[in-house]
Design an enzyme around this catalytic site. Structure first.
Site, PDB file in Angstrom:
ATOM      1  N   LYS A 191       0.875  -1.209  -0.021  1.00 57.16           N
ATOM      2  CA  LYS A 191      -0.055  -0.044  -0.036  1.00 57.16           C
ATOM      3  C   LYS A 191       0.884   1.334  -0.042  1.00 57.16           C
ATOM      4  O   LYS A 191       1.535   1.533   1.146  1.00 57.16           O
ATOM      5  CB  LYS A 191      -0.829  -0.045   1.299  1.00 57.16           C
ATOM      6  CG  LYS A 191      -1.867   1.144   1.491  1.00 57.16           C
ATOM      7  CD  LYS A 191      -2.225   1.802   2.646  1.00 57.16           C
ATOM      8  CE  LYS A 191      -2.839   2.945   2.624  1.00 57.16           C
ATOM      9  NZ  LYS A 191      -2.002   4.145   2.289  1.00 57.16           N
ATOM     10  N   THR A 248      -0.117   5.818  13.481  1.00 53.49           N
ATOM     11  CA  THR A 248      -0.834   4.868  12.784  1.00 53.49           C
ATOM     12  C   THR A 248      -0.060   3.368  13.095  1.00 53.49           C
ATOM     13  O   THR A 248      -0.808   2.465  13.085  1.00 53.49           O
ATOM     14  CB  THR A 248      -0.573   5.114  11.342  1.00 53.49           C
ATOM     15  OG1 THR A 248      -0.990   6.319  10.957  1.00 53.49           O
ATOM     16  CG2 THR A 248      -1.146   4.211  10.210  1.00 53.49           C
ATOM     17  N   GLU A 267       8.482   0.893  11.686  1.00 58.56           N
ATOM     18  CA  GLU A 267       9.548   2.103  11.726  1.00 58.56           C
ATOM     19  C   GLU A 267       8.563   3.198  11.646  1.00 58.56           C
ATOM     20  O   GLU A 267       7.802   3.513  10.782  1.00 58.56           O
ATOM     21  CB  GLU A 267      10.056   1.656  10.266  1.00 58.56           C
ATOM     22  CG  GLU A 267      10.848   0.445  10.211  1.00 58.56           C
ATOM     23  CD  GLU A 267      12.216   0.451  10.907  1.00 58.56           C
ATOM     24  OE1 GLU A 267      12.554   1.529  11.606  1.00 58.56           O
ATOM     25  OE2 GLU A 267      12.866  -0.512  10.936  1.00 58.56           O
ATOM     26  N   CYS A 302      12.268  10.695   8.787  1.00 59.37           N
ATOM     27  CA  CYS A 302      12.304  10.281  10.100  1.00 59.37           C
ATOM     28  C   CYS A 302      13.374  10.204  10.700  1.00 59.37           C
ATOM     29  O   CYS A 302      13.630  10.337  12.040  1.00 59.37           O
ATOM     30  CB  CYS A 302      11.722   8.878  10.220  1.00 59.37           C
ATOM     31  SG  CYS A 302      12.332   7.709   9.183  1.00 59.37           S
ATOM     32  N   LYS A 352       0.421  21.865   8.473  1.00 64.46           N
ATOM     33  CA  LYS A 352       0.796  21.281   9.581  1.00 64.46           C
ATOM     34  C   LYS A 352       2.229  21.987  10.119  1.00 64.46           C
ATOM     35  O   LYS A 352       2.238  22.583  11.265  1.00 64.46           O
ATOM     36  CB  LYS A 352       0.902  19.633   9.538  1.00 64.46           C
ATOM     37  CG  LYS A 352       1.374  19.083  10.849  1.00 64.46           C
ATOM     38  CD  LYS A 352       1.533  17.920  10.913  1.00 64.46           C
ATOM     39  CE  LYS A 352       2.532  17.184  11.844  1.00 64.46           C
ATOM     40  NZ  LYS A 352       3.586  16.346  11.656  1.00 64.46           N
ATOM     41  N   GLU A 392       7.480  15.734  16.388  1.00 63.74           N
ATOM     42  CA  GLU A 392       8.028  15.433  15.112  1.00 63.74           C
ATOM     43  C   GLU A 392       7.278  16.281  14.259  1.00 63.74           C
ATOM     44  O   GLU A 392       6.190  16.092  13.925  1.00 63.74           O
ATOM     45  CB  GLU A 392       7.927  14.121  14.843  1.00 63.74           C
ATOM     46  CG  GLU A 392       8.694  13.558  13.617  1.00 63.74           C
ATOM     47  CD  GLU A 392       8.500  12.395  13.041  1.00 63.74           C
ATOM     48  OE1 GLU A 392       7.208  11.676  13.217  1.00 63.74           O
ATOM     49  OE2 GLU A 392       9.226  11.839  12.401  1.00 63.74           O
TER      50      GLU A 392
END
Lengths: 498, 305
Positions: A191, A248, A267, A302, A352, A392
C-alpha cells in the site's frame, strides 16, 4: 549521472505515461468500486492523475492472488539463484527507466530532482540489488546434536506480507521492503501512501517485465481506512511491515491483535538529537552535517536532525557556520536541478508544518512559507520543552537547545518518546563511544550525520518502532520464519526414544 | 464492481442493409434500428463484423455509425466498432464515435497482422487515448489469429476505460479465466452457443448477431438467466435456441444467415458485399424452419411464466 536542464525535466514530466490503476496479479486493474482519488503535483497544485481508490474488496483480491502465488511456489520455491536472476534483471529495468522514475517521483512528491536522480533512484536500485545478491549466499544452520540426530535450522519465507509505505521516500521505502521480502520468497501486497502512489505502480509493472511471476508483487493504492486497515486486519496476511507515523503504527498492533496475530514490524517517527560537545572539531564540517541532516528532503525524514543540542561555549560559533551553509539550501521548483529544497508533500502537511512557525520565537534563519507548498529552512532557538523541540514536525525546521555539560546533553537527547537516530560530535574518543552507548537510538553516528547504509540495520528504539530492522541481512530475516527440522538417525527403538 | 460503464442486456451488432447495387440502404437501416429498440434490446453496436465492417471504407463506417446514432436518439446506448487493419483507421473511427456522442467503443485485434500481446495492447491503448471512451474489447482469435491473453489484459488495465470484453473464442477456459482473474472487466457473451455458460459465470450482457431478427427471444434468455436467475427456464430457452446456434456458429455463413433472417422477418437487408455471397435456397429454407420452431417453443416457455 548527467543532470538535465529544468526545461528538459519539465518536458519529460509532461510526456510521462502515468500508471493510475492498482497492480494486482501481474496487471493493472481499476478499483472494484470504480472509485478514484486525485493526485496532484504539490509544487504546482496541478492535478497529475486520478488513481484507483481501492477498498477492502481489492485488498481481498490482491491477498488471494498473493496467497495463490505463494502456495503454488512459483516464487517462494523457485531456486534461489533463479530468484536472484529475476531481481537483478528487475534492477536493470529500473536502471533503464531511472530518469522516468526520477521525474515521476519528483512531480508526485515535491522532492527535488537532484535528490531523486542522485539519491532516491540509485539507492532504490542498490537496495534491491543488495538483497538479490544475498539470496543465494545465505546459509541455513545445523545445530549441535547427538550422533543419532541431525538438527537443521532453516529459514522459510514468512508468507504473504503487507507492506505499508510512507510518502517521504516513496521509491526508496518500497525498495527497503520489497527488496528483502521478495528476496526471502514472500508474496507482497503493497500500500503506497495516497500522496505518492505513482512510482510504486510503475515499478510493479517493471518487476513483471523482469520475470517476477504474477501475483507476487501487488500494489493497492488507496486510503488508510480503505486499504491500510484491511491489510492490518486481514486474516490471510502473515506479516505487516509498516513505515509511517507512530500513531498509525500503533494501530497496526491493534489490528494484528484483533485479527490473526500477524507479525508486525514498525518503523515510525523520530525526533533525532544531534549532540555537539564543546570539544567538537572542525565546526565547519559539523555545520555541514547538521544542515544536511536537518534540511535534506525538506526535513521530511524520520531520521532528520531536528534537535541540535549544543554546548554553550561553541553555540554561537556553530550557529554562524550553520547559517553560512544553510544559505546554499535554496528553495524552489523541484524540477530545477539547482534547487535543494523542494515542495512539501501536500497542502495539508504544509499547513501542519506552518503551524510550528506561527507564534514561534524569532528564527535564527528562515521562518517564511509560500504557495501552500514551500517552507524555508528554519532554525529556532528554544528550550527543551518547547513543542518545536518535542514534536516530530517533519519539515525543514531545526530546534537548537543549549546545554552546558555532556550529561545534560545526553539527558536531553534521550528525553523523548522516540529513538530512531542520534549523532554526537566530539574529538574525545571515550566521550564519543560513551555517548553513543548512552544515546537510546537505533542508529548513532559519531562526528557525522547518516543512517549507515544498506549493509547496516536501520530501525528505532522506544516509540520509533520495533519488531525488526530495515536494511542489512537482518531485514531479510524479518521476512522469514525459522524452522527446526529434527532428524532421528537411531537404528533401533530404544535409541530412538532417547 | 462499479465500472465506468455498465454493459447490461442484449447488445445487437446491427446489420448493414444494402441496395442491390450494394450501396448502403439507410431507410432499411432506420427500420432495423427502430425494430430493435421497439423489441427491447438494450444497446446497439455499429460497425461490428455482423455489420460487414470488413467490406466497408472508414468513411462509410462513420457515416453508418452517425446515422445509427442519430436514429437511436439516445434511447439505447450505441457502441462504435473500431476494428480495422490500420491503427490509424481504428483511431479515426474512435474519434468519430467520440465526436458523435457514442457511449462506448468496441476494440478488436487488428486482423492479419498477428501482433504480439504487447503490440496488441499498445494498439488498443492508442485507440483508447484517441477517444477516451468506455471500451468493450473484442476477443475473436478465430478471425484475428491471436488471443487477447493475460499479458494483453494486464497491460490494457493501465486505462480504466477497458471495462468489458466480448469473448468470442469459444474456449470455455477463457470464460473461467475472465470470471476469476479479471473481475474488473465485465464479461460479455460473444459466443452465441455458449450464452447459458456465460450467464452462469456472471456475464451480464450478450452481443448476439441473431438478435437482429430474433430480439425478443434473445431478451427472453437474458431475462431468465441474468435478471431472474432462473437457469432452469434459461436452459429450456437455450435448448430451443440451439438449432439456430448450430446454423449460426457452426454453419460458416454467419453474416449471410443473419441478414437473411432480418429480411425474412420483414426488413429487406438486400445484398451481401463481396467476398461473401448470400444464402442459397436450401440454407434459407433450413433457417426458416429453425426460426419457426424456435419462436413457437420459446413463446410456449414464456407463456408458462
Amino acid at each position: 549521472m548527467t543532470l538535465l536542464t529544468t526545461e528538459e525535466y519539465t518536458a519529460l514530466a509532461a510526456g510521462l505515461d502515468l500508471s493510475t490503476n492498482a497492480y494486482i496479479d501481474g496487471g493493472y486493474r481499476p478499483a472494484i468500486s470504480g472509485k478514484t482519488f486525485e493526485t496532484v503535483n504539490p509544487a504546482t497544485g496541478e492535478k497529475l492523475a486520478d488513481i484507483a481508490a481501492c477498498g477492502v474488496e481489492d485488498v481481498d483480491f490482491a491477498v488471494a492472488k498473493a496467497r495463490e502465488a505463494f502456495d503454488d511456489g512459483r516464487w517462494s520455491r523457485m531456486h534461489p539463484s533463479a530468484r536472484k536472476d529475476i531481481l537483478i534483471r528487475f534492477c536493470k529495468l529500473l536502471t533503464r527507466n531511472a530518469r522516468e522514475l526520477a521525474v515521476m517521483e519528483s512531480i508526485d512528491s515535491g522532492k527535488t530532482i537532484l535528490d531523486c536522480e542522485t539519491v532516491d533512484i540509485p539507492e532504490t536500485i542498490h537496495c534491491i540489488k543488495w538483497h538479490a545478491e544475498a539470496i543465494d549466499k545465505i546459509y541455513d544452520q545445523v545445530a549441535p546434536a547427538s550422533d543419532d540426530h541431525i538438527a537443521m535450522i532453516v529459514r522459510e519465507p514468512i508468507g504473504v506480507v503487507g507492506l505499508v509505505l510512507p510518502w517521504n521516500f516513496p521509491l526508496l521505502m518500497l525498495a527497503w521492503k520489497i527488496g528483502p521480502a521478495l528476496a526471502a520468497g514472500c508474496s507482497v501486497v503493497v500500500k503506497p501512501a495516497m500522496e505518492t502512489s505513482l512510482t510504486a505502480l510503475r515499478v510493479a509493472e517493471l518487476a513483471t517485465e523482469a520475470g517476477l511471476p504474477r501475483g507476487v508483487l501487488n500494489v493497492v493504492p488507496g486510503g488508510g481506512a480503505d486499504v491500510g486497515e484491511p491489510i492490518g486486519r486481514h486474516m490471510d496476511i502473515d506479516m505487516v511491515s509498516f513505515t509511517g507515523s507512530t500513531a498509525t503504527g500503533k494501530r497496526f498492533l491493534t489490528y494484528a491483535a484483533e485479527s490473526n496475530a500477524k507479525e508486525v514490524v514498525l518503523e515510525m517517527g523520530g525526533k533525532n538529537p544531534c549532540v555537539v560537545l564543546d570539544d567538537a572539531e572542525n565546526l565547519d564540517l559539523v555545520a555541514q552535517h547538521v544542515v544536511n541532516g536537518a534540511f535534506w528532503n525538506m526535513g521530511e525524514n524520520c531520521s532528520a536532525v531536528s534537535r541540535l543540542i549544543v554546548h554553550k561555549d561553541i553555540k554561537d560559533a556553530l550557529l554562524d557556520r550553520i547559517k553560512d551553509h544553510a544559505k546554499h539550501w535554496n528553495i524552489g521548483n523541484p524540477l530545477d536541478p539547482e534547487i535543494r529544497v523542494g515542495a512539501l508533500v501536500s497542502a495539508a502537511h504544509f499547513n501542519k508544518v506552518c503551524g510550528y512557525l506561527d507564534g514561534a520565537p524569532t528564527p535564527v534563519i528562515g521562518g517564511k512559507s509560500h504557495d501552500s507548498a514551500f517552507v524555508e529552512p528554519t532554525i529556532f532557538e528554544v528550550d527543551a520543552t518547547d513543542k518545536r523541540a518535542t514534536d516530530e514536525i517533519f519539515g525543514p525546521v531545526l530546534s537548537v537547545i543549549t546545554v552546558d555539560s555532556f550529561d545534560q546533553a545526553i539527558s536531553i537527547a534521550n528525553d523523548t518518546d522516540y529513538g530512531l537516530c542520534a549523532s554526537i560530535f566530539t574529538a574525545n574518543t571515550k566521550r564519543a563511544i560513551r555517548g553513543a552507548r548512552m544515546l537510546r537510538a537505533g542508529t548513532v553516528t559519531i562526528n557525522s550525520f547518516g543512517e549507515g547504509d544498506i549493509a547496516t540495520p536501520f530501525g528505532g528504539y522506544k516509540q520509533s518502532g520495533f519488531g525488526g530492522r530495515d536494511n542489512s541481512i537482518h531485514a531479510h530475516d524479518q521476512y522469514t520464519q525459522l524452522k527446526t527440522i529434527w532428524i532421528d538417525l537411531a537404528d533401533d527403538m530404544d535409541e530412538a526414544v532417547d | 464492481m462499479t465500472p465506468i460503464f455498465k454493459f447490461e442486456g442484449i447488445y445487437t451488432p446491427v446489420v448493414t442493409p444494402f441496395h442491390e447495387d450494394r450501396s448502403i440502404n439507410f431507410e432499411a437501416l432506420a427500420d432495423v434500428v427502430e425494430n430493435l429498440i421497439d423489441k427491447g434490446v438494450h444497446g446497439l453496436i455499429s460497425g461490428g463484423s455482423t455489420g460487414e465492417n470488413y467490406a466497408m471504407t472508414v468513411a462509410e463506417r462513420i457515416e453508418v455509425a452517425k446515422f445509427t446514432y442519430d436514429q437511436t436518439k439516445r434511447r439505447v446506448p450505441l457502441i462504435i466498432g473500431t476494428g480495422a487493419m490500420l491503427t490509424a483507421d481504428s483511431m479515426a473511427l474512435a474519434m468519430a464515435g467520440k465526436d458523435m456522442g457514442a457511449e462506448a467503443l468496441l476494440v478488436a485485434t487488428p486482423p492479419y497482422a498477428v501482433p504480439t500481446e504487447r503490440e496488441n495492447a499498445l494498439n488498443a491503448l492508442a485507440i483508447d487515448k484517441a477517444a477516451d471512451l468506455p471500451i468493450m474489447l473484442y476477443n475473436y482469435p478465430g478471425r484475428m489469429g491471436v488471443n487477447m491473453g493475460e499479458e494483453f489484459l494486464d497491460r490494457v488495465g493501465r486505462s480504466r476505460n477497458f471495462c468489458a470484453i466480448k469473448e468470442s473464442s469459444g474456449d470455455i477456459n477463457r470464460v473461467h479465466l475472465l470470471a476469476r482473474d479479471y473481475p474488473h472487466i465485465q464479461m460479455s457473451c460473444g459466443m452465441d452457443d455458449q450464452a447459458l455458460e456465460f450467464f452462469a459465470w456472471g456475464a451480464r450482457s450478450w452481443v448476439c448477431g441473431g438478435s437482429n431478427f430474433l430480439p425478443e427471444e434473445h431478451v427472453a434468455l437474458y431475462n431468465a438467466c441474468a435478471v431472474e436467475g432462473d437457469f432452469d427456464k434459461g436452459r429450456r430457452i437455450m435448448s430451443a435456441m440451439m438449432p439456430l446456434m448450430r446454423v449460426l456458429e457452426q454453419g460458416g455463413k454467419f453474416v449471410q444467415t443473419i441478414k437473411y433472417g432480418v429480411t425474412h422477418a420483414g426488413i429487406n437487408t438486400g445484398a451481401i458485399r463481396p467476398p461473401l455471397k448470400g444464402l442459397n435456397k436450401d440454407d434459407k429454407r433450413a433457417l426458416e424452419q429453425v426460426v419457426r420452431v424456435l419462436k413457437s417453443t420459446i413463446a410456449q416457455i414464456q407463456a408458462e411464466g
